[in-house]
Each structure stands twice: as C-alpha cells, then as structure tokens.
Design a protein around this motif. Structure first.
Motif, PDB file in Angstrom:
ATOM      1  N   ILE A 140       4.788   3.123 -15.476  1.00 48.57           N
ATOM      2  CA  ILE A 140       5.213   2.634 -14.164  1.00 48.57           C
ATOM      3  C   ILE A 140       3.982   1.988 -13.522  1.00 48.57           C
ATOM      4  CG2 ILE A 140       6.141   3.232 -11.894  1.00 48.57           C
ATOM      5  CD1 ILE A 140       7.264   5.807 -13.183  1.00 48.57           C
ATOM      6  N   GLU A 141       4.134   0.714 -13.133  1.00 46.61           N
ATOM      7  CA  GLU A 141       3.022  -0.027 -12.534  1.00 46.61           C
ATOM      8  C   GLU A 141       3.471  -0.677 -11.232  1.00 46.61           C
ATOM      9  OE1 GLU A 141       0.629  -1.951 -16.130  1.00 46.61           O
ATOM     10  OE2 GLU A 141       2.770  -2.447 -16.192  1.00 46.61           O
ATOM     11  N   ILE A 142       2.501  -1.101 -10.459  1.00 49.80           N
ATOM     12  CA  ILE A 142       2.794  -1.844  -9.216  1.00 49.80           C
ATOM     13  C   ILE A 142       2.689  -3.323  -9.511  1.00 49.80           C
ATOM     14  CG2 ILE A 142       2.030  -2.346  -6.878  1.00 49.80           C
ATOM     15  CD1 ILE A 142       1.167   0.551  -6.664  1.00 49.80           C
ATOM     16  N   SER A 170       0.818  -1.207   0.000  1.00 47.70           N
ATOM     17  CA  SER A 170       0.000   0.000   0.000  1.00 47.70           C
ATOM     18  C   SER A 170       0.861   1.270   0.000  1.00 47.70           C
ATOM     19  CB  SER A 170      -0.940   0.014   1.205  1.00 47.70           C
ATOM     20  OG  SER A 170      -0.201   0.092   2.405  1.00 47.70           O
ATOM     21  N   ASN A 171       2.144   1.139   0.350  1.00 51.06           N
ATOM     22  CA  ASN A 171       3.039   2.293   0.331  1.00 51.06           C
ATOM     23  C   ASN A 171       3.685   2.519  -1.022  1.00 51.06           C
ATOM     24  OD1 ASN A 171       2.555   2.854   3.025  1.00 51.06           O
ATOM     25  ND2 ASN A 171       4.243   1.574   3.724  1.00 51.06           N
ATOM     26  N   LEU A 172       3.483   1.577  -1.950  1.00 50.51           N
ATOM     27  CA  LEU A 172       4.069   1.720  -3.282  1.00 50.51           C
ATOM     28  C   LEU A 172       3.218   2.671  -4.102  1.00 50.51           C
ATOM     29  CD1 LEU A 172       4.912  -1.998  -4.082  1.00 50.51           C
ATOM     30  CD2 LEU A 172       6.439  -0.238  -3.223  1.00 50.51           C
ATOM     31  N   ASN A 173       3.889   3.415  -4.972  1.00 48.62           N
ATOM     32  CA  ASN A 173       3.138   4.289  -5.865  1.00 48.62           C
ATOM     33  C   ASN A 173       3.726   4.213  -7.254  1.00 48.62           C
ATOM     34  OD1 ASN A 173       5.049   6.516  -6.461  1.00 48.62           O
ATOM     35  ND2 ASN A 173       4.921   6.895  -4.263  1.00 48.62           N
ATOM     36  N   THR A 174       3.048   4.825  -8.193  1.00 54.35           N
ATOM     37  CA  THR A 174       3.506   4.806  -9.573  1.00 54.35           C
ATOM     38  C   THR A 174       3.878   6.206 -10.064  1.00 54.35           C
ATOM     39  OG1 THR A 174       1.219   4.963 -10.337  1.00 54.35           O
ATOM     40  CG2 THR A 174       2.156   2.752 -10.145  1.00 54.35           C
ATOM     41  N   GLU A 175       4.084   7.109  -9.130  1.00 52.40           N
ATOM     42  CA  GLU A 175       4.486   8.472  -9.495  1.00 52.40           C
ATOM     43  C   GLU A 175       5.927   8.504  -9.991  1.00 52.40           C
ATOM     44  OE1 GLU A 175       2.474  11.236  -9.505  1.00 52.40           O
ATOM     45  OE2 GLU A 175       0.923   9.728  -9.123  1.00 52.40           O
ATOM     46  N   GLU A 176       6.790   7.721  -9.320  1.00 44.02           N
ATOM     47  CA  GLU A 176       8.188   7.643  -9.732  1.00 44.02           C
ATOM     48  C   GLU A 176       8.665   6.211  -9.580  1.00 44.02           C
ATOM     49  OE1 GLU A 176      10.098  10.405  -7.055  1.00 44.02           O
ATOM     50  OE2 GLU A 176      10.545   8.820  -5.627  1.00 44.02           O
ATOM     51  N   GLN A 207      10.447   3.092  -8.330  1.00 46.28           N
ATOM     52  CA  GLN A 207      10.995   2.657  -7.050  1.00 46.28           C
ATOM     53  C   GLN A 207      11.020   1.132  -7.019  1.00 46.28           C
ATOM     54  OE1 GLN A 207       8.460   3.968  -3.841  1.00 46.28           O
ATOM     55  NE2 GLN A 207       6.614   3.585  -4.995  1.00 46.28           N
ATOM     56  N   LEU A 208      11.578   0.595  -5.968  1.00 45.55           N
ATOM     57  CA  LEU A 208      11.673  -0.848  -5.795  1.00 45.55           C
ATOM     58  C   LEU A 208      10.292  -1.482  -5.894  1.00 45.55           C
ATOM     59  CD1 LEU A 208      13.948  -2.890  -5.148  1.00 45.55           C
ATOM     60  CD2 LEU A 208      13.285  -2.733  -2.782  1.00 45.55           C
ATOM     61  N   LEU A 209      10.187  -2.589  -6.561  1.00 48.47           N
ATOM     62  CA  LEU A 209       8.980  -3.395  -6.799  1.00 48.47           C
ATOM     63  C   LEU A 209       8.049  -2.822  -7.859  1.00 48.47           C
ATOM     64  CD1 LEU A 209       8.084  -4.703  -3.232  1.00 48.47           C
ATOM     65  CD2 LEU A 209       9.447  -5.802  -5.000  1.00 48.47           C
ATOM     66  N   ASN A 210       8.433  -1.737  -8.513  1.00 48.91           N
ATOM     67  CA  ASN A 210       7.637  -1.234  -9.626  1.00 48.91           C
ATOM     68  C   ASN A 210       7.973  -2.025 -10.879  1.00 48.91           C
ATOM     69  OD1 ASN A 210       7.753   2.263  -8.697  1.00 48.91           O
ATOM     70  ND2 ASN A 210       6.070   0.854  -8.468  1.00 48.91           N
ATOM     71  N   THR A 211       6.967  -2.180 -11.741  1.00 50.70           N
ATOM     72  CA  THR A 211       7.175  -2.740 -13.068  1.00 50.70           C
ATOM     73  C   THR A 211       7.222  -1.550 -14.014  1.00 50.70           C
ATOM     74  OG1 THR A 211       6.046  -4.776 -12.481  1.00 50.70           O
ATOM     75  CG2 THR A 211       6.243  -4.289 -14.821  1.00 50.70           C
ATOM     76  N   VAL A 212       8.329  -1.441 -14.732  1.00 48.52           N
ATOM     77  CA  VAL A 212       8.580  -0.266 -15.557  1.00 48.52           C
ATOM     78  C   VAL A 212       8.713  -0.672 -17.022  1.00 48.52           C
ATOM     79  CG1 VAL A 212      10.093   1.725 -15.900  1.00 48.52           C
ATOM     80  CG2 VAL A 212       9.838   0.741 -13.626  1.00 48.52           C
ATOM     81  N   THR A 213       7.969   0.017 -17.884  1.00 46.64           N
ATOM     82  CA  THR A 213       8.107  -0.185 -19.322  1.00 46.64           C
ATOM     83  C   THR A 213       8.934   0.972 -19.865  1.00 46.64           C
ATOM     84  OG1 THR A 213       5.966  -1.288 -19.422  1.00 46.64           O
ATOM     85  CG2 THR A 213       6.874  -0.480 -21.505  1.00 46.64           C
ATOM     86  N   ILE A 214      10.015   0.618 -20.550  1.00 45.55           N
ATOM     87  CA  ILE A 214      10.915   1.633 -21.093  1.00 45.55           C
ATOM     88  C   ILE A 214      11.098   1.388 -22.597  1.00 45.55           C
ATOM     89  CG2 ILE A 214      12.167   2.088 -18.959  1.00 45.55           C
ATOM     90  CD1 ILE A 214      14.327   0.144 -19.877  1.00 45.55           C
ATOM     91  N   ARG A 215      11.528   2.445 -23.293  1.00 50.72           N
ATOM     92  CA  ARG A 215      11.805   2.342 -24.731  1.00 50.72           C
ATOM     93  C   ARG A 215      13.197   2.873 -24.980  1.00 50.72           C
ATOM     94  NH1 ARG A 215      11.548   5.939 -28.795  1.00 50.72           N
ATOM     95  NH2 ARG A 215      10.461   7.461 -27.507  1.00 50.72           N
ATOM     96  N   ASN A 216      14.002   2.079 -25.677  1.00 48.57           N
ATOM     97  CA  ASN A 216      15.331   2.515 -26.082  1.00 48.57           C
ATOM     98  C   ASN A 216      15.142   3.574 -27.156  1.00 48.57           C
ATOM     99  OD1 ASN A 216      17.824   2.738 -27.507  1.00 48.57           O
ATOM    100  ND2 ASN A 216      18.456   0.752 -26.689  1.00 48.57           N
TER     101      ASN A 216
END
Length: 141
Positions: A139-141, A63-69, A71-80
């Motif tokens: 950025i997702e949880i 519940s302390n995780l967010n998708t604003e930035e 952080q640890l345990l976030n699933t992040v989609t990035i593009r080269n």
C-alpha cells in the motif's frame, strides 16, 4: 474550473446563433433554430454537471493519507491467489477512474473489497466472474 469557464464563454455565441436563426422566419421549419436550441441545451447540461461536480468536490490533504490500510488515493499492489498475477491500482473517485492509467473507482468490486484492509490480508472479491481472492502486497501513497 477552466473547463467551466470555457463552456460559460460559449453562451453568448449560442445565444447569437439562436437569435439569427429566429430572425429567419418560421421556427417550425427552421432546422438551424432547432440545432442552435439543441446545442444550447447540451451546453447548459454540461455546465450544470460541472457545477454539481465542483459543489460536491472535497479536497483531500495528502498529509492525512496513510499506508496502514487501503483507502482512497492509495496505490495498492495485489496478487491474485489463484493465478499469481500481480496488479497495481490507484483507488480514486468515480469521476477520476481510468483503467488505462490503472486508476479504479472506489465503488468497483475490487476497490470496495480492498478498502480498510492491510498488507498481507487476503480479500475475497465478488466479481462477475465469481469469487476471486487477492492478497494485498503493498500500500503506497
């Protein structure tokens, strides 16, 4: 904890193997004794490593995780930005990293560069192949 209990349950068997090998006489030429002592050493090393891991573990409240930035345990989609290739990774601790499951350790160059950044940011990563640029798409949880 289950693994720790299973390893600790092996102690009596190894102790018994050492005792049996010791009863067979001269220890200087007893390969069975040497093997049992080595197995005991390896077992104790594994137990100590797991105990250290448990002692330093932190439980993270989802519940302390967010998708604003990022952080640890976030699933992040990035593009080269150079190749346009998209990748999705979950940022985890070093002990949980598994590239097959698309989990990268927070201390890797890519994860370290992404930490604290927001969707839309372009991040430069100093990788062994040189400087690479990635845009954070999601950025997702």
């Amino acid at each position: 904890m289950e693994e720790l209990a299973a390893l600790e349950a092996q102690r009596p068997a190894i102790k018994q193997a050492i005792a049996e090998a010791r009863d067979k006489g001269d220890l200087s030429e007893n390969a069975e004794y040497d093997a049992a002592k080595e197995a005991q050493g390896m077992l104790e090393m594994k137990i100590a490593k797991i105990k250290e891991l448990v002692a330093s573990a932190r439980i993270i409240d989802d519940s302390n995780l967010n998708t604003e930035e990022v952080q640890l345990l976030n699933t992040v989609t990035i593009r080269n930005t150079a190749s346009g290739m998209q990748m999705t990774y979950t940022i985890v601790s070093e002990n949980e990293a598994n590239l097959k499951e698309k989990k990268i350790a927070s201390n890797t160059p890519i994860a370290a560069a992404l930490m604290g950044h927001h969707v839309g940011d372009v991040v430069e990563v100093n990788a062994p192949a040189g400087i690479m640029k990635f845009e954070i798409l999601k950025i997702e949880i």
